[in-house]
Design a protein around this motif. Structure first.
Motif, PDB file in Angstrom:
ATOM      1  N   LYS A   5       1.469  -1.031   0.357  1.00 20.48           N
ATOM      2  CA  LYS A   5       0.245   0.473   0.291  1.00 20.48           C
ATOM      3  C   LYS A   5       0.773   1.656   0.154  1.00 20.48           C
ATOM      4  N   TYR A   6       0.545   2.083  -0.360  1.00 21.58           N
ATOM      5  CA  TYR A   6       1.099   3.383  -0.927  1.00 21.58           C
ATOM      6  C   TYR A   6       0.799   4.673   0.323  1.00 21.58           C
ATOM      7  N   HIS A   7       0.214   3.831   1.722  1.00 16.54           N
ATOM      8  CA  HIS A   7      -0.096   4.109   2.653  1.00 16.54           C
ATOM      9  C   HIS A   7      -0.997   3.776   3.879  1.00 16.54           C
ATOM     10  N   ILE A   8      -0.387   4.779   4.944  1.00 19.21           N
ATOM     11  CA  ILE A   8      -0.905   3.826   6.558  1.00 19.21           C
ATOM     12  C   ILE A   8      -1.647   4.271   7.089  1.00 19.21           C
ATOM     13  N   CYS A  38       6.640  14.414   4.235  1.00 26.29           N
ATOM     14  CA  CYS A  38       6.016  12.978   4.388  1.00 26.29           C
ATOM     15  C   CYS A  38       4.322  13.861   4.618  1.00 26.29           C
ATOM     16  N   ASN A  41       3.389   6.291   2.414  1.00 21.79           N
ATOM     17  CA  ASN A  41       4.383   4.797   3.010  1.00 21.79           C
ATOM     18  C   ASN A  41       5.543   5.321   1.815  1.00 21.79           C
ATOM     19  N   LYS A  71       8.314   3.424   2.242  1.00 21.17           N
ATOM     20  CA  LYS A  71       8.975   2.507   1.431  1.00 21.17           C
ATOM     21  C   LYS A  71       8.433   2.161  -0.413  1.00 21.17           C
ATOM     22  N   THR A  88       9.063   4.736   7.787  1.00 20.46           N
ATOM     23  CA  THR A  88       8.241   3.954   7.381  1.00 20.46           C
ATOM     24  C   THR A  88       7.485   3.596   8.924  1.00 20.46           C
ATOM     25  N   GLU A 135       4.288   4.779  11.122  1.00 16.87           N
ATOM     26  CA  GLU A 135       3.917   3.779  11.389  1.00 16.87           C
ATOM     27  C   GLU A 135       3.569   3.821  13.067  1.00 16.87           C
TER      28      GLU A 135
END
Length: 128
Positions: A2-5, A79, A97, A99, A118, A122
């Motif tokens: 996923k491109y996001h958390i 970010c 994200n 990564k 990342t 998180e």
């Protein structure tokens, strides 16, 4: 990947924005920019939109290391972390994200840094 958390929490929008800022600070991030999408869209396009704020967060130490490793990585900084009201009392927090975004760059040094950042983001999202 996923491109996001992200996660959804309960509370008021302003409380959650403040909590996100506190959690970012704990992980060494400062907020460089804060964009109020609701007000911006109303002012620029005269359209109504839900409460939605974009926080441009930066961890200076990691940003410096990333810029030394890859001079054009600044195109991916800071970010971004968003806070949006999905419905009254239900607020979503989502962070980029690193990564996932750094996979576009073939540089092993950046991959290590992206993993570290990342993990920090998180923790931010989990702490809200």
């Amino acid at each position: 990947m996923k491109y996001h958390i992200s996660k959804t929490v309960t509370g008021t929008f302003d409380e959650v924005v403040n909590k996100v800022k506190e959690e970012l600070k704990k992980e060494g991030f400062g907020v460089l920019t804060e964009i109020d999408i609701k007000n911006t869209l109303k002012n620029k396009l005269d359209v109504d939109f839900r409460k939605y704020t974009i926080l441009g967060a930066c961890n200076p130490g990691y940003a410096h290391k990333a810029l030394l490793a890859e001079d054009k990585v600044g195109t991916m900084l800071p970010c971004n972390v968003i806070v949006q009201e999905k419905s009254e009392g239900n607020i979503e927090v989502a962070a980029v994200n690193p990564k996932a975004s750094m996979m576009a760059i073939d540089n092993d040094s950046l991959k290590e840094l992206a993993t570290d950042v990342t993990q920090k983001l998180e923790k931010v999202v989990a702490g809200v």
